[in-house]
Write a protein that holds these residues in place. Structure first.
Motif, PDB file in Angstrom:
ATOM      1  N   CYS A  40      38.898  33.940  36.463  1.00  0.00           N
ATOM      2  CA  CYS A  40      39.637  34.209  35.230  1.00  0.00           C
ATOM      3  C   CYS A  40      38.638  34.395  34.094  1.00  0.00           C
ATOM      4  CB  CYS A  40      40.583  33.057  34.921  1.00  0.00           C
ATOM      5  SG  CYS A  40      41.782  32.824  36.242  1.00  0.00           S
ATOM      6  N   ILE A  41      38.796  35.477  33.364  1.00  0.00           N
ATOM      7  CA  ILE A  41      37.836  35.859  32.332  1.00  0.00           C
ATOM      8  C   ILE A  41      38.577  36.162  31.043  1.00  0.00           C
ATOM      9  CG2 ILE A  41      36.098  37.564  31.671  1.00  0.00           C
ATOM     10  CD1 ILE A  41      35.751  38.255  34.570  1.00  0.00           C
ATOM     11  N   GLU A  42      37.980  35.767  29.924  1.00  0.00           N
ATOM     12  CA  GLU A  42      38.528  36.207  28.653  1.00  0.00           C
ATOM     13  C   GLU A  42      37.591  37.240  28.056  1.00  0.00           C
ATOM     14  OE1 GLU A  42      39.902  33.108  26.072  1.00  0.00           O
ATOM     15  OE2 GLU A  42      40.478  34.580  24.542  1.00  0.00           O
ATOM     16  N   LEU A  43      38.078  38.466  27.923  1.00  0.00           N
ATOM     17  CA  LEU A  43      37.262  39.571  27.418  1.00  0.00           C
ATOM     18  C   LEU A  43      37.278  39.589  25.896  1.00  0.00           C
ATOM     19  CD1 LEU A  43      38.599  42.405  29.780  1.00  0.00           C
ATOM     20  CD2 LEU A  43      36.530  41.048  30.081  1.00  0.00           C
ATOM     21  N   THR A  44      36.337  40.331  25.313  1.00  0.00           N
ATOM     22  CA  THR A  44      36.314  40.454  23.857  1.00  0.00           C
ATOM     23  C   THR A  44      36.915  41.787  23.399  1.00  0.00           C
ATOM     24  OG1 THR A  44      34.092  41.353  24.052  1.00  0.00           O
ATOM     25  CG2 THR A  44      34.272  38.997  23.584  1.00  0.00           C
ATOM     26  N   SER A  45      37.358  42.587  24.351  1.00  0.00           N
ATOM     27  CA  SER A  45      37.935  43.893  24.004  1.00  0.00           C
ATOM     28  C   SER A  45      38.889  44.309  25.115  1.00  0.00           C
ATOM     29  CB  SER A  45      36.818  44.924  23.862  1.00  0.00           C
ATOM     30  OG  SER A  45      37.339  46.239  23.917  1.00  0.00           O
ATOM     31  N   THR A  46      39.859  45.150  24.786  1.00  0.00           N
ATOM     32  CA  THR A  46      40.753  45.667  25.826  1.00  0.00           C
ATOM     33  C   THR A  46      40.280  47.017  26.358  1.00  0.00           C
ATOM     34  OG1 THR A  46      42.153  46.627  24.119  1.00  0.00           O
ATOM     35  CG2 THR A  46      42.811  44.473  24.974  1.00  0.00           C
ATOM     36  N   ASN A  47      39.206  47.548  25.749  1.00  0.00           N
ATOM     37  CA  ASN A  47      38.648  48.808  26.258  1.00  0.00           C
ATOM     38  C   ASN A  47      37.476  48.505  27.175  1.00  0.00           C
ATOM     39  OD1 ASN A  47      40.200  50.940  25.088  1.00  0.00           O
ATOM     40  ND2 ASN A  47      39.356  50.317  23.102  1.00  0.00           N
ATOM     41  N   ILE A  48      37.660  48.815  28.449  1.00  0.00           N
ATOM     42  CA  ILE A  48      36.617  48.448  29.402  1.00  0.00           C
ATOM     43  C   ILE A  48      36.230  49.641  30.272  1.00  0.00           C
ATOM     44  CG2 ILE A  48      37.411  46.055  29.472  1.00  0.00           C
ATOM     45  CD1 ILE A  48      38.488  46.687  32.332  1.00  0.00           C
ATOM     46  N   ILE A 145      32.257  45.139  35.282  1.00  0.00           N
ATOM     47  CA  ILE A 145      33.117  45.381  34.124  1.00  0.00           C
ATOM     48  C   ILE A 145      32.240  45.427  32.885  1.00  0.00           C
ATOM     49  CG2 ILE A 145      34.998  44.454  32.692  1.00  0.00           C
ATOM     50  CD1 ILE A 145      36.118  43.137  35.169  1.00  0.00           C
TER      51      ILE A 145
ATOM     52  N   ILE B  41      39.147  52.203  31.067  1.00  0.00           N
ATOM     53  CA  ILE B  41      40.508  51.694  31.128  1.00  0.00           C
ATOM     54  C   ILE B  41      40.851  51.017  29.817  1.00  0.00           C
ATOM     55  CG2 ILE B  41      42.050  50.079  32.317  1.00  0.00           C
ATOM     56  CD1 ILE B  41      40.180  50.133  34.667  1.00  0.00           C
ATOM     57  N   THR B  46      43.399  40.685  26.896  1.00  0.00           N
ATOM     58  CA  THR B  46      41.991  40.348  27.102  1.00  0.00           C
ATOM     59  C   THR B  46      41.821  39.231  28.121  1.00  0.00           C
ATOM     60  OG1 THR B  46      42.113  38.875  25.208  1.00  0.00           O
ATOM     61  CG2 THR B  46      41.221  41.069  24.807  1.00  0.00           C
ATOM     62  N   ILE B  48      42.030  38.267  31.805  1.00  0.00           N
ATOM     63  CA  ILE B  48      42.139  38.951  33.093  1.00  0.00           C
ATOM     64  C   ILE B  48      41.679  38.065  34.244  1.00  0.00           C
ATOM     65  CG2 ILE B  48      41.748  41.196  31.988  1.00  0.00           C
ATOM     66  CD1 ILE B  48      38.944  41.168  33.325  1.00  0.00           C
TER      67      ILE B  48
END
Lengths: 334, 334
Positions: A40-48, A145, B41, B46, B48
């Protein structure tokens, strides 16, 4: 721990558990960072950006690297050239029964080291063991990613006549290093693979120029195939100059003997950058700050839109068309 | 297109380009959805989950599925049991020289079909070809990205004495189907693999109960190994009842002959759900609405925290401790 991998290391049971703990978790960090199931990861952006690659290079160890270093750098570079900042990698291993655990450990440690250098975290993994004769020691898949801060900084649709084509260093080193390590050259060379994560360098290029149109890493198929793909994908024509191509003398020598052209040999630590002419010198200056970008040079320019043809200007002043790699058998190069 | 895969299909050149266009892009959709390098994508969250798995099942085709269907369902399920909604998959192929292109096509089409059923998009791919004898036909890696709407709906830290342990159907079907397809049983069975994407069913379970503690798919190592892992990871003890385990008669028969225990056989379309006792019937009702969840049943309960032991209550009323799978050689099962 047994000296060699056995089938029981892959059955999901007790020995598999031990292997994961003692080799993978050991190298890739604590359970939190390297859970071997879903992470489980928390990203800093929704554009990947997402990229996947399986590595089957033969031999597993070669001058300048090994399959593990290559598996990290390869996916890091795929993300970086797409304009994203590589952040997370998964790593999946198909291991042949009989592989020395010490070799696996060396390779996994190289991965950890290269990941650290590139600033990426390995978040999820998988291990399969296949019976003797069912793979060639070890295959590794890495999937990565990357994050776009806002939007993709590249604008390939803006490619136009006059744009400069830059390559970040000598071409063909990886291809010749691998062939040499296999003993297929019949000659000894000192060539090392250029296998190298380029994300830091690429990030700095993008900080200094907002007019980079597109970047690619010329791996399988080499510089020529990669440029042909850009020509076809975006309907642009290009001309590159043979005398401007940075090629090590030893690579040129090996090519002469083998009948290969350096433009078709694989690279694992080079980037092609197409950039507006007025920014070309700025980009070159950034590349040359890095030891592995010292030989960066302008090799040609975009000549127009719509034909999709790549021309090579020869030393005699003629031009000939370059197509995709075809008919040269260079398998298991990455 | 040639009838069989050749090394030139993997060199990044002209034939590789054709193969990608004619097999992969054909099956996985248009260029936009199935670019074979980095894919860009835009996510809706955020938060995931990421999961990777390499599939090396032998044989490539088996009753109930093939390696392609398995590669999609396997990663979809890994994401779904982590509480995420599977969205994007990458697919990477290691292909042996000599593989029939028609077989590859069948497998890739199965992947496209299963991806569609599961509602996931294949966004990035890779193809490598290795020389004859260097892999066993075909290996596939899939890596998936799932989205958490807000936060992870699972709460394994809340597992407590009295919680129900549910399995969504009969155990061991996949394991016996594969052994049977290999001709290793010495007997004929009609058992089909349960290979199946479970995300829709799991999603509905989570909609009906907010008290699901943890879910897992009991693949390699089977039900017992998976439960032991939960016991150890969260310091809980459990007791399951042998007579309550859903096992097909044919699987039981094969196990008797081979000396295997169904609790250690692989499943590829089952989920274990640990849920607060008061929600157990609600969860069962949801599972049983699905054809592949018809045989869902409560197989035991959590007995306490802190010991980390899994007990099996035998038909005679005794209990014995179950450990991880150990010493049973069941390689290449997924």
């Amino acid at each position: 721990m047994d000296e060699r991998i056995s089938l029981a290391h892959g059955d999901g049971g007790e020995l598999a558990h031990q292997l994961i703990q003692e080799v993978f978790v050991q190298a890739f960090g604590n359970q939190q960072e390297a859970r071997l199931d879903s992470a489980c990861i928390e990203l800093t952006s929704t554009n990947i950006a997402v990229s996947t690659d399986s590595f089957v290079v033969k031999p597993l160890f070669f001058p300048g690297g090994n399959i593990g270093k290559l598996a990290i750098a390869g996916t890091v570079n795929d993300l970086a050239v797409s304009g994203a900042v590589p952040k997370y990698l998964t790593a999946s291993f198909i291991i042949e029964e009989g592989l020395l655990i010490s070799d696996l450990q060396t390779i996994v440690n190289s991965m950890a080291e290269e990941a650290k250098k590139a600033g990426v975290i390995i978040v999820s993994g998988d291990t399969k063991v296949v019976d003797r004769g069912s793979c060639d020691g070890l295959y590794i898949n890495t999937t990565g990613i990357g994050i776009f801060a806002e939007k993709n900084p590249l604008n390939p649709e803006n490619i136009e006549a006059g744009d400069s084509i830059i390559v970040s260093g000598t071409i063909g080193d990886h291809g010749i290093a691998i062939l040499s390590a296999r003993g297929e050259l019949g000659i000894a060379t000192d060539i090392e693979s250029d296998c190298q994560s380029l994300n830091e360098m690429i990030y700095e290029v993008l900080e200094h120029s907002s007019q980079v149109r597109i970047m690619r890493d010329p791996t399988r198929g080499g510089l020529a195939t990669t440029l042909v793909e850009i020509c076809e994908d975006f309907n642009v024509s290009m001309e590159i100059t043979e005398t401007s191509l940075p090629v090590r003398r030893e690579v040129e020598g090996a090519c002469d003997i083998l009948g290969y052209e350096p433009v078709y040999l694989a690279n694992e630590g080079k980037v092609i950058i197409i950039v507006a002419k007025e920014d070309a010198d700025k980009v070159l200056a950034v590349l040359r700050k890095f030891s592995f970008g010292e030989k960066a040079t302008i090799i040609g320019q975009v000549t127009g839109r719509d034909k999709g043809i790549l021309l090579l200007k020869t030393p005699l002043g003629n031009t000939r068309r370059l197509n995709r790699l075809s008919g040269m058998l260079l398998p298991r190069i990455c």
